[in-house]
Design a protein around this motif. Structure first.
Motif, PDB file in Angstrom:
ATOM      1  N   VAL A 111      37.476  23.995  66.171  1.00  0.00           N
ATOM      2  CA  VAL A 111      37.745  25.236  66.901  1.00  0.00           C
ATOM      3  C   VAL A 111      37.991  26.381  65.920  1.00  0.00           C
ATOM      4  O   VAL A 111      37.440  27.473  66.068  1.00  0.00           O
ATOM      5  CB  VAL A 111      38.957  25.064  67.848  1.00  0.00           C
ATOM      6  N   PHE A 112      38.810  26.127  64.888  1.00  0.00           N
ATOM      7  CA  PHE A 112      39.094  27.169  63.898  1.00  0.00           C
ATOM      8  C   PHE A 112      37.807  27.605  63.195  1.00  0.00           C
ATOM      9  O   PHE A 112      37.552  28.795  63.000  1.00  0.00           O
ATOM     10  CB  PHE A 112      40.109  26.665  62.867  1.00  0.00           C
ATOM     11  N   PHE A 113      37.011  26.605  62.799  1.00  0.00           N
ATOM     12  CA  PHE A 113      35.750  26.913  62.107  1.00  0.00           C
ATOM     13  C   PHE A 113      34.835  27.739  63.002  1.00  0.00           C
ATOM     14  O   PHE A 113      34.220  28.713  62.557  1.00  0.00           O
ATOM     15  CB  PHE A 113      35.045  25.615  61.697  1.00  0.00           C
ATOM     16  N   ASP A 114      34.719  27.355  64.260  1.00  0.00           N
ATOM     17  CA  ASP A 114      33.781  28.000  65.173  1.00  0.00           C
ATOM     18  C   ASP A 114      34.141  29.456  65.409  1.00  0.00           C
ATOM     19  O   ASP A 114      33.285  30.342  65.360  1.00  0.00           O
ATOM     20  CB  ASP A 114      33.743  27.233  66.500  1.00  0.00           C
ATOM     21  N   VAL A 115      35.422  29.727  65.665  1.00  0.00           N
ATOM     22  CA  VAL A 115      35.852  31.100  65.903  1.00  0.00           C
ATOM     23  C   VAL A 115      35.679  31.945  64.643  1.00  0.00           C
ATOM     24  O   VAL A 115      35.207  33.086  64.694  1.00  0.00           O
ATOM     25  CB  VAL A 115      37.323  31.134  66.384  1.00  0.00           C
ATOM     26  N   ALA A 116      36.047  31.376  63.493  1.00  0.00           N
ATOM     27  CA  ALA A 116      35.902  32.103  62.234  1.00  0.00           C
ATOM     28  C   ALA A 116      34.430  32.362  61.912  1.00  0.00           C
ATOM     29  O   ALA A 116      34.053  33.452  61.451  1.00  0.00           O
ATOM     30  CB  ALA A 116      36.556  31.314  61.100  1.00  0.00           C
ATOM     31  N   HIS A 117      33.586  31.385  62.195  1.00  0.00           N
ATOM     32  CA  HIS A 117      32.151  31.513  61.923  1.00  0.00           C
ATOM     33  C   HIS A 117      31.535  32.632  62.752  1.00  0.00           C
ATOM     34  O   HIS A 117      30.787  33.477  62.235  1.00  0.00           O
ATOM     35  CB  HIS A 117      31.482  30.164  62.225  1.00  0.00           C
ATOM     36  N   LEU A 118      31.846  32.675  64.047  1.00  0.00           N
ATOM     37  CA  LEU A 118      31.320  33.731  64.912  1.00  0.00           C
ATOM     38  C   LEU A 118      31.790  35.107  64.467  1.00  0.00           C
ATOM     39  O   LEU A 118      31.077  36.101  64.613  1.00  0.00           O
ATOM     40  CB  LEU A 118      31.756  33.482  66.361  1.00  0.00           C
ATOM     41  N   SER A 119      32.986  35.176  63.936  1.00  0.00           N
ATOM     42  CA  SER A 119      33.562  36.453  63.538  1.00  0.00           C
ATOM     43  C   SER A 119      33.098  36.875  62.147  1.00  0.00           C
ATOM     44  O   SER A 119      33.177  38.060  61.805  1.00  0.00           O
ATOM     45  CB  SER A 119      35.095  36.357  63.556  1.00  0.00           C
ATOM     46  N   TYR A 120      32.622  35.939  61.338  1.00  0.00           N
ATOM     47  CA  TYR A 120      32.245  36.214  59.959  1.00  0.00           C
ATOM     48  C   TYR A 120      30.802  36.692  59.828  1.00  0.00           C
ATOM     49  O   TYR A 120      30.483  37.510  58.955  1.00  0.00           O
ATOM     50  CB  TYR A 120      32.456  34.946  59.124  1.00  0.00           C
ATOM     51  N   VAL A 121      29.925  36.216  60.702  1.00  0.00           N
ATOM     52  CA  VAL A 121      28.496  36.512  60.582  1.00  0.00           C
ATOM     53  C   VAL A 121      28.195  38.016  60.566  1.00  0.00           C
ATOM     54  O   VAL A 121      27.404  38.469  59.726  1.00  0.00           O
ATOM     55  CB  VAL A 121      27.691  35.801  61.695  1.00  0.00           C
ATOM     56  N   PRO A 122      28.775  38.843  61.456  1.00  0.00           N
ATOM     57  CA  PRO A 122      28.442  40.279  61.412  1.00  0.00           C
ATOM     58  C   PRO A 122      28.745  40.935  60.074  1.00  0.00           C
ATOM     59  O   PRO A 122      27.959  41.752  59.583  1.00  0.00           O
ATOM     60  CB  PRO A 122      29.320  40.868  62.527  1.00  0.00           C
ATOM     61  N   GLY A 123      29.865  40.590  59.453  1.00  0.00           N
ATOM     62  CA  GLY A 123      30.191  41.158  58.158  1.00  0.00           C
ATOM     63  C   GLY A 123      29.299  40.635  57.052  1.00  0.00           C
ATOM     64  O   GLY A 123      29.067  41.311  56.043  1.00  0.00           O
ATOM     65  N   LEU A 124      28.767  39.432  57.234  1.00  0.00           N
ATOM     66  CA  LEU A 124      27.915  38.826  56.215  1.00  0.00           C
ATOM     67  C   LEU A 124      26.515  39.430  56.223  1.00  0.00           C
ATOM     68  O   LEU A 124      25.953  39.733  55.166  1.00  0.00           O
ATOM     69  CB  LEU A 124      27.834  37.315  56.445  1.00  0.00           C
ATOM     70  N   VAL A 125      25.923  39.611  57.399  1.00  0.00           N
ATOM     71  CA  VAL A 125      24.525  40.068  57.487  1.00  0.00           C
ATOM     72  C   VAL A 125      24.393  41.529  57.906  1.00  0.00           C
ATOM     73  O   VAL A 125      23.310  42.098  57.806  1.00  0.00           O
ATOM     74  CB  VAL A 125      23.721  39.174  58.467  1.00  0.00           C
ATOM     75  N   GLY A 126      25.497  42.141  58.405  1.00  0.00           N
ATOM     76  CA  GLY A 126      25.423  43.513  58.895  1.00  0.00           C
ATOM     77  C   GLY A 126      25.112  43.547  60.379  1.00  0.00           C
ATOM     78  O   GLY A 126      24.388  42.696  60.897  1.00  0.00           O
ATOM     79  N   LEU A 127      25.677  44.544  61.071  1.00  0.00           N
ATOM     80  CA  LEU A 127      25.526  44.616  62.524  1.00  0.00           C
ATOM     81  C   LEU A 127      24.064  44.723  62.958  1.00  0.00           C
ATOM     82  O   LEU A 127      23.684  44.213  64.008  1.00  0.00           O
ATOM     83  CB  LEU A 127      26.320  45.805  63.081  1.00  0.00           C
ATOM     84  N   LYS A 128      23.230  45.402  62.159  1.00  0.00           N
ATOM     85  CA  LYS A 128      21.832  45.565  62.543  1.00  0.00           C
ATOM     86  C   LYS A 128      21.052  44.253  62.467  1.00  0.00           C
ATOM     87  O   LYS A 128      19.973  44.142  63.060  1.00  0.00           O
ATOM     88  CB  LYS A 128      21.170  46.608  61.635  1.00  0.00           C
ATOM     89  N   ASN A 129      21.594  43.277  61.746  1.00  0.00           N
ATOM     90  CA  ASN A 129      20.855  42.035  61.522  1.00  0.00           C
ATOM     91  C   ASN A 129      21.471  40.827  62.227  1.00  0.00           C
ATOM     92  O   ASN A 129      21.055  39.697  61.958  1.00  0.00           O
ATOM     93  CB  ASN A 129      20.773  41.743  60.021  1.00  0.00           C
ATOM     94  N   VAL A 130      22.465  41.054  63.117  1.00  0.00           N
ATOM     95  CA  VAL A 130      23.140  39.900  63.716  1.00  0.00           C
ATOM     96  C   VAL A 130      22.201  39.090  64.606  1.00  0.00           C
ATOM     97  O   VAL A 130      22.297  37.857  64.653  1.00  0.00           O
ATOM     98  CB  VAL A 130      24.403  40.318  64.511  1.00  0.00           C
ATOM     99  N   SER A 131      21.274  39.764  65.304  1.00  0.00           N
ATOM    100  CA  SER A 131      20.339  39.019  66.156  1.00  0.00           C
ATOM    101  C   SER A 131      19.458  38.100  65.327  1.00  0.00           C
ATOM    102  O   SER A 131      19.255  36.929  65.668  1.00  0.00           O
ATOM    103  CB  SER A 131      19.472  39.984  66.972  1.00  0.00           C
ATOM    104  N   GLU A 132      18.941  38.627  64.227  1.00  0.00           N
ATOM    105  CA  GLU A 132      18.102  37.803  63.356  1.00  0.00           C
ATOM    106  C   GLU A 132      18.921  36.677  62.734  1.00  0.00           C
ATOM    107  O   GLU A 132      18.458  35.534  62.633  1.00  0.00           O
ATOM    108  CB  GLU A 132      17.486  38.667  62.261  1.00  0.00           C
TER     109      GLU A 132
END
Length: 304
Positions: free
Chosen positions: A1-22
């Motif tokens: 659960v901790f990993f999943d919530v952190a993972h969902l929250s980390y992706v936008p900062g990692l790839v940028g908001l414009k690239n979250v869909s990709e």
């Protein structure tokens, strides 16, 4: 659960908001490929090594995951300390953001009801296939693998379909299409006495419904990630997951009771009708008329 919530929250900062869909498309493709390949690999390994050793191999894969995560070089910008809240107020803030955001509150309600009933259906699938249809455990594996292949195709084309159809429309259409495409599962019991191999509707239905499920998941996760201010992502995702997944433990019990009282086939038809009803708040909303969904720069909330 901790990993999943952190993972969902980390992706936008990692790839940028414009690239979250990709980014989410690539992640979903990875999950779907693993869902097809790993059970087969595990089955082959079990023929040559003992089960406890195979579980040890699984432990090694977790350690490899840590190694790969440690190789991420991008420096994470942490939220300011003054935005930190105690657990109770943080939970309340995440829930409040979901409730106050018009399109998000429709999404969480629809997703929560849909997951409740879809869990009822999938929890009874193995019993239905083996007991009602008289198929083997191997046949169950074939159906699940076909569904996973549908997930791969859905992930591969999710971004292109969203751009063609529109981000909002994809969420609404996929939510309504998934239960409709699931019809082949209970229909197999009707067609089998009429000479139709039940594996045909099971495979087709599992394959197609998983395509739309993947389209829905990629689009709605990307929408949530772009919509929410960065410092609220963890709280919003935790609250969203709690609301949507909170009913799953009860869904299996309810599904078992309904199947016992009224039959497995009746229970599956009930799942389809209720899932379709759960999609209506999205179909009759701004999701169907909005091509480009808002982000946190165009976010408007309502007072509640």
């Amino acid at each position: 659960v901790f990993f999943d919530v952190a993972h969902l929250s980390y992706v936008p900062g990692l790839v940028g908001l414009k690239n979250v869909s990709e980014g989410n498309t690539k992640l979903q493709a990875t999950y779907a490929i693993a869902a097809v390949a790993v059970p087969a690999i595990g089955g082959m390994l079990l023929r040559v090594i003992m089960a406890p050793v195979l579980i040890g191999v699984n432990v090694v894969t977790y350690l490899l995951s840590i190694v790969f995560l440690r190789r991420i070089k991008q420096e994470e910008l942490l939220p300011p300390k003054e935005s930190h809240l105690p657990l109770g107020p943080a939970i309340a803030e995440g829930l409040r953001f979901i409730v106050k955001t018009p399109m998000l509150n429709r999404l969480v309600f629809s997703s929560g009801v849909s997951v409740l009933f879809s869990t009822m259906g999938w929890s009874m699938l193995m019993l239905y296939v083996i007991k009602t249809l008289g198929l083997s455990e191997t046949d169950v594996g074939v159906v699940l693998s076909a569904s996973a292949v549908g997930g791969i195709l859905g992930a591969l084309f999710a971004r292109k379909i969203s751009l063609f159809v529109g981000e909002g429309r994809v969420i609404a259409i996929a939510a309504a299409a998934s239960p409709i495409l699931f019809v082949g599962i209970p229909l197999a019991a009707f067609l089998a006495p009429r000479g139709v191999d039940p594996m045909i509707p099971l495979i087709v239905s599992g394959f197609l419904s998983q395509i739309t499920n993947t389209l829905f998941n990629v689009a709605q996760v990307s929408f949530r990630q772009r919509l929410c201010p960065p410092h609220l992502l963890g709280r919003m995702n935790a609250s969203f997951r709690f609301i949507v997944w909170g009913g799953m433990p009860f869904a299996g019990l309810i599904g078992g009771w309904v199947a016992h009282e009224f039959g497995l086939v009746t229970m599956l038809w009930l799942v389809i009708v209720r899932e379709l009803a759960a999609a209506m708040p999205l179909v009759f909303s701004n999701f169907m008329t909005t091509r480009d969904l808002p982000d946190n720069g165009t976010l408007q909330t309502v007072d509640v």
